[in-house]
Scaffold this active site. Sequence first.
Site, PDB file in Angstrom:
ATOM      1  N   VAL A   1       1.194   2.808   0.583  1.00  8.79           N
ATOM      2  CA  VAL A   1       0.366   2.028   1.507  1.00  8.79           C
ATOM      3  C   VAL A   1       0.950   0.641   1.770  1.00  8.79           C
ATOM      4  O   VAL A   1       1.791   0.152   1.028  1.00  8.79           O
ATOM      5  CB  VAL A   1      -1.078   1.892   0.977  1.00  8.79           C
ATOM      6  CG1 VAL A   1      -1.720   3.251   0.812  1.00  8.79           C
ATOM      7  CG2 VAL A   1      -1.108   1.135  -0.350  1.00  8.79           C
ATOM      8  N   GLU A   2       0.466   0.018   2.842  1.00  7.44           N
ATOM      9  CA  GLU A   2       0.895  -1.307   3.289  1.00  7.44           C
ATOM     10  C   GLU A   2       2.421  -1.379   3.456  1.00  7.44           C
ATOM     11  O   GLU A   2       3.064  -2.364   3.102  1.00  7.44           O
ATOM     12  CB  GLU A   2       0.387  -2.409   2.357  1.00  7.44           C
ATOM     13  CG  GLU A   2      -1.125  -2.565   2.404  1.00  7.44           C
ATOM     14  CD  GLU A   2      -1.613  -3.827   1.712  1.00  7.44           C
ATOM     15  OE1 GLU A   2      -0.806  -4.737   1.488  1.00  7.44           O
ATOM     16  OE2 GLU A   2      -2.801  -3.884   1.398  1.00  7.44           O
ATOM     17  N   GLY A   3       2.982  -0.305   4.023  1.00  2.00           N
ATOM     18  CA  GLY A   3       4.417  -0.232   4.236  1.00  2.00           C
ATOM     19  C   GLY A   3       5.074   0.621   3.178  1.00  2.00           C
ATOM     20  O   GLY A   3       5.094   0.263   2.013  1.00  2.00           O
TER      21      GLY A   3
END
Length: 820
Positions: free
Chosen positions: A500-502
């Site tokens: 998540v988040e990249g």
Amino acid sequence: MSVLLSIVIALAAIWFMAYKGYSRVTWSIATVVYFAALAVFGVIGPVGLLIAAVVFGTPIVVFNVESLRKSWVTKKAFAGFKAVLPPMSDTEREALEAGATWWETEMFRGKPDWSYLLNFKRTQLTDEERSFLDNETDTLCAMLDEWEILNERHDIPPEGWDYIREHKFFAMLIPKEHGGLGFSALAQSTIVAKIASRSLTTAVTVMVPNSLGPGELLVHYGTKEQQDKWLPGLADGSQIPCFGLTGPEVGSDAGALPDYGIVTKGQYNGEEVVGMKLTFSKRWITLAPVATVIGLAFKLQDPEHLLGDENKTDYGITCALISADEPGVEIGKRHFPGAFMNGPIHGNEVFVPLDAIIGGPERAGGGWRMLVECLSAGRGISLPALSSAAAKMSYRMTGAWGRIRRQFKLPIGKFEGVQEATARISGLNYKMEAARILTASGVDECTPSVVTAMAKYHMTEWMRTVVNDAMDVHGGRGIQQGPRNYLSSSYVSIPIAITVEGANILTRSLMIFGQGAIRCHPYVFPEMEAARDDNLDEFDDLLWSHVGYSVNRGARSFTFGLFGSFLAKAPVDGVAATYYRKLERFSSSLAIVSDVTMGMMGGELKRKELLSARLGDVLSELYFASATLKYFHDEGQPAEDVDHLHYVMAESLANIEKAFDAFLRNFPNRFVAGFMRVLVFPAGRRHKGATDALINKLGDFIMEPSAFRDRLSSDIYLGKSKDSATGRMEHAFKTLIEVEPLYDKFFKAVAKGQLEGLNVDARLKSAVEKDILTQDEADQVKAYDDLRYDAILTDAFSPEYLADMKNQDHVDDRVETRVA
């Protein structure tokens, strides 16, 4: 003066002036003085002086007369630079410009200002934040049972949800004037980490609204009307937010959004207004199944020019905030990445007024910058907090387990093979805590984009390493799932943190160096801007300053490498001083290697992801090593930290050399690679990582009760009950420390065959009868041995319980049917 001596003097002068970074004018004067001296001392005659005047005098004149320099040299370089300048999309440009650079800039540029780092005041928790951590957060943790949440309820219990809302866990970043808590980034990080040490599901639930969510976007970009409308409800928990960014076609590449909005007129609340018809399909959205407020990212089109710009139709990525009950919104289903609420959101021509755009219609098309800046800050808080919690828990429990669990008549923590893993757990935990505190403090200072990307990638990867090591040490104790297992939820959550988040692969290969090199370099981005503006005058100033910068960093790298960093300056004395010098050496090496690489490869470097990733690894290790030095300094350079400092620095320096070596071995131009290798490794590679002796020290120390152990595992939740997963291990460990001499005495007597009996009770009776132990001592050993045995047990369940887990209607009854 001999010719040989004059050559030596020339080379020494060139080296000295390059190392000191003298200006172009000083180089010119020095050249004239040098040849004049040669003539005076008879080394060269009139003809030689004339040749020198032509060969060297012409460039001196050209480079010091601005008009000649620009027309004869800079103009050609300008044309070549523009020809190789890589194309940059609007989203790439906004990503580069979003956020701020911070301490990583100093580590990139080859001459770090150590005084800034050491004088930087890391964030301290306020009394209010500390009270919230010790009281409200502790109370919430006591309500939670991660086994029950993951396997029985598939959700946080109702009382947990109520407590989260009532005590504003969703509103830590919302300012107090809007009803929120207004906590610092460090406070948010520490609170999320403590919750994660008890329940990762709950930590994810709490962290998302405090990371990339409607609350943060409203605080930074919302209009006053939007803030007044939404923030009070988000603060008191009556509104639950989610943010829809990712989808089936878009993950790390947010620029590929297929979701769109069309500006048009329509009916809203019985009135005709100018608004947007939104069509979207979002996936993997945390809190979506229970959200009442939806933040959306989409591409906005205005075919009728209703926004007022007759020349513009495509506005690009835009962010809006809408109610989950708007007609046409489909929400409520769940994905199942774990027990935290996560699901899809769909909408087909959902009509909302233009004031749904976050920041109002004036912010149409400004969504990408909003997302990048908010993600940048969130990366530095949320996922490092989860990683820190897993590392701290692994550290504390594995140390206890290593001393309690015995095999082959020894505590398993004494085996060198085990100590290799436990030393790694200890060293990484020290490094992670240093990085967490410095990075969160940086977020409190500004919005650092490169630093937070490094923190997200490396700390989640270190979490993977630490938890895997802890699982290896625990063996079967870590594999068997159940309420006793304090490692399994962290182990299962690793892919979530990695993704998540990249996604981590792209964060490492595209973001860290790709963004860091351009943003952190003092000249590259301004040169790109000058080229795009066709500004030859500005480019001329930048170009020749850049050349001087590169020459200086190359000379510094070579000099420090040749003399073992001896000439570099350290801001402190004592055990840490040598590490400041070594980091300055490799900072200089990164600066010159980056310059040569960007000059040689230009836009091609963007596609050479492995090369970019390795330089990103160097920059990251420089940042984290400096964070560790900062932590050691701020903690007062305690003696009990020294071995951990040595371990972290030994591993970081070895990682830096390994990354440089891999980069140079794979650089496509072998001649240039050889030249760079001379600058980086003039005396070869020197750093091999931690020694066995250091590994042994950390492996022993992790099993010792100490103030250091408490500090390195501070602010995690440890069970109060002796029957809880962590409480059981803590109680057994503390009891062992008290009775270990007696237990060892008994254990040795058993090993020597001095005692009769086939079980502990019989052998203890024999020990008393033979005056090896007193009755009181035997009772103490018995009490500990019962705790020890209970601590090493894993859960077992009745067939009825396992069958009933399929039935979601009797959660409370199932809890009572566990059989341990």
